[in-house]
Design a protein around this motif. Structure first.
Motif, short mmCIF file in Angstrom:
data_model
loop_
_atom_site.label_atom_id
_atom_site.label_comp_id
_atom_site.label_asym_id
_atom_site.label_seq_id
_atom_site.Cartn_x
_atom_site.Cartn_y
_atom_site.Cartn_z
N ALA A 138 3.74 6.06 8.21
CA ALA A 138 3.00 7.30 8.02
C ALA A 138 3.91 8.51 8.23
N TYR A 158 -7.10 18.25 2.42
CA TYR A 158 -7.31 16.95 3.05
C TYR A 158 -8.60 16.31 2.57
N GLU A 161 -10.89 10.40 4.56
CA GLU A 161 -10.40 9.25 5.31
C GLU A 161 -9.72 9.75 6.59
N GLU A 162 -10.30 9.40 7.75
CA GLU A 162 -9.77 9.94 9.00
C GLU A 162 -9.94 8.94 10.13
N LYS A 172 -6.24 11.79 6.04
CA LYS A 172 -5.38 11.54 4.88
C LYS A 172 -5.28 12.82 4.04
N GLU A 174 -4.81 14.83 0.63
CA GLU A 174 -5.00 14.66 -0.81
C GLU A 174 -3.85 15.26 -1.59
N GLU A 260 1.66 7.95 2.08
CA GLU A 260 1.01 7.91 3.39
C GLU A 260 1.27 9.19 4.15
N TYR A 262 -0.51 12.24 6.32
CA TYR A 262 -1.70 12.54 7.11
C TYR A 262 -1.54 13.91 7.77
#
Length: 348
Positions: A138, A158, A161-162, A172, A174, A260, A262
């Motif tokens: 990540a 963003y 998905e968290e 996550k 975008e 990946e 975040y």
């Protein structure tokens, strides 16, 4: 284990005439008593010891780094032979750091940002470090929740998905988007899923080098010899090979391609001290909205700013004026011209 890389090679041209090529803004005390780079390093010392703090800078600033950070080991000053944007400087720094610490996590920080909630900032860094221990592939960045439609920053969009880690959300990403126009910035603010991109990143050192090898193979091949060269020959190799790297930002070169990425939505009192208006936001003001020092007298004047080195300044009956004293001149500027001062460098 965590180390910090402080990026300190910029020339700070937007703060001319105070910031110059010889002494740019990261080496000035624009907000408080400390210089910007001193504040940045001191901010991380409670969680990262000085022996694991590295500074990437230009050769002409090495003496300034040593003067302002006397406890920093000489080996921790990473010298760029020339400015080639953030991707090659991060690749260079990661390869140098790996010589001393293998498989370490890195936090990459600009040297000239304001963070008022330092305790929360450190909590986010420690949380992100914990996340990386279990998710080595990540890349984590801090995204600041916007409180105004800012056109001077890039943004991070963003998704949904968290995960929750130590009271912080890691979400996550975008996409990264460039600096918007005012209408778009207003739309981002209303949308609520866009954050300011502050240029702060965390990753495992092996992972970022693999990403560089994958997406910027020319850069990796140019300087991969850093890993094995003798210490006394290190700078010589950097000086000869660094010019062969790709001149590209880490955002374009890696972050927009990696799968990946975040973000931690962060409310830490952050600001990029990149313009005169940003100084206006944070310097102490008197009852008439003047930003002055002990050596300035204001009479029937309001909304002025004076940055003087030694000369006594007296303001009488004026409004929305900035004065800046340098070794070469005293500038008296209508605030409407503040952000374009660097356009007048040829007058000195």
């Amino acid at each position: 284990m965590l180390c910090a890389l402080i990026m300190a090679g910029g020339k700070g041209t937007r703060f001319w005439p105070l910031s110059t090529a010889e002494k740019p803004k990261q080496f000035l005390n624009l907000i408080g008593e400390e210089t910007m780079i001193q504040t940045t390093v001191n901010r991380v010392l409670p969680i990262i010891p000085i022996e694991r703090v590295f500074v990437c800078t230009a050769a002409m600033y090495v003496d300034l780094v040593k003067e302002q950070l006397p406890e920093l080991p000489d080996r921790n000053i990473i010298v760029e032979p020339e400015g080639r944007n953030t991707a090659p400087s991060i690749a260079l720094s990661a390869l140098v750091i790996k010589r001393y610490y293998s498989n370490i996590n890195m936090v990459v920080l600009p040297s000239d940002h304001l963070i008022r909630d330092e305790e929360k900032f450190r909590s986010i860094i420690e949380t992100s470090n914990e996340y990386l221990k279990e998710n080595k592939s990540a890349i984590v960045t801090l995204g600041m929740k916007p409180d105004r439609p800012e056109i001077g920053y890039g943004y991070i969009k963003y998704g949904i998905e968290e995960v929750d880690v130590n009271d912080h959300k890691i979400v996550k990403v975008e996409k990264f988007v460039e600096k918007p126009n005012l209408e778009t910035a207003k739309a981002y603010l209303e949308d609520g899923s866009y954050l300011w991109n502050g240029g702060m990143f965390l990753w495992n050192i092996e992972n970022i080098l693999n990403e560089i090898k994958t997406y910027l193979p020319n850069t990796y091949e140019a300087i991969k010899g850093i890993e094995d060269v003798k210490e006394e020959e290190l700078q010589m190799l950097i000086n000869s090979e660094y010019c062969k790297t790709d001149s590209i930002s880490i955002d374009y070169g890696i972050l927009e391609k990696s799968n990946e990425i975040y973000v931690v939505p962060s409310e830490i009192g952050w600001d990029d001290i990149g313009t005169w208006k940003s100084i206006e936001r944070y310097r102490e003001k008197d009852s008439n909205n003047n930003i002055i020092s002990d050596n300035v007298t204001v009479i029937e004047s309001k909304s002025n700013m004076s940055i003087n080195k030694g000369k006594k300044v007296v303001m009488i009956g004026i409004e929305d004026i900035m004065t800046v004293e340098t070794d070469e001149a005293i500038f008296i500027v209508n605030k409407d011209y503040m952000e374009n001062l660097r356009d007048y460098q040829n007058i000195i």
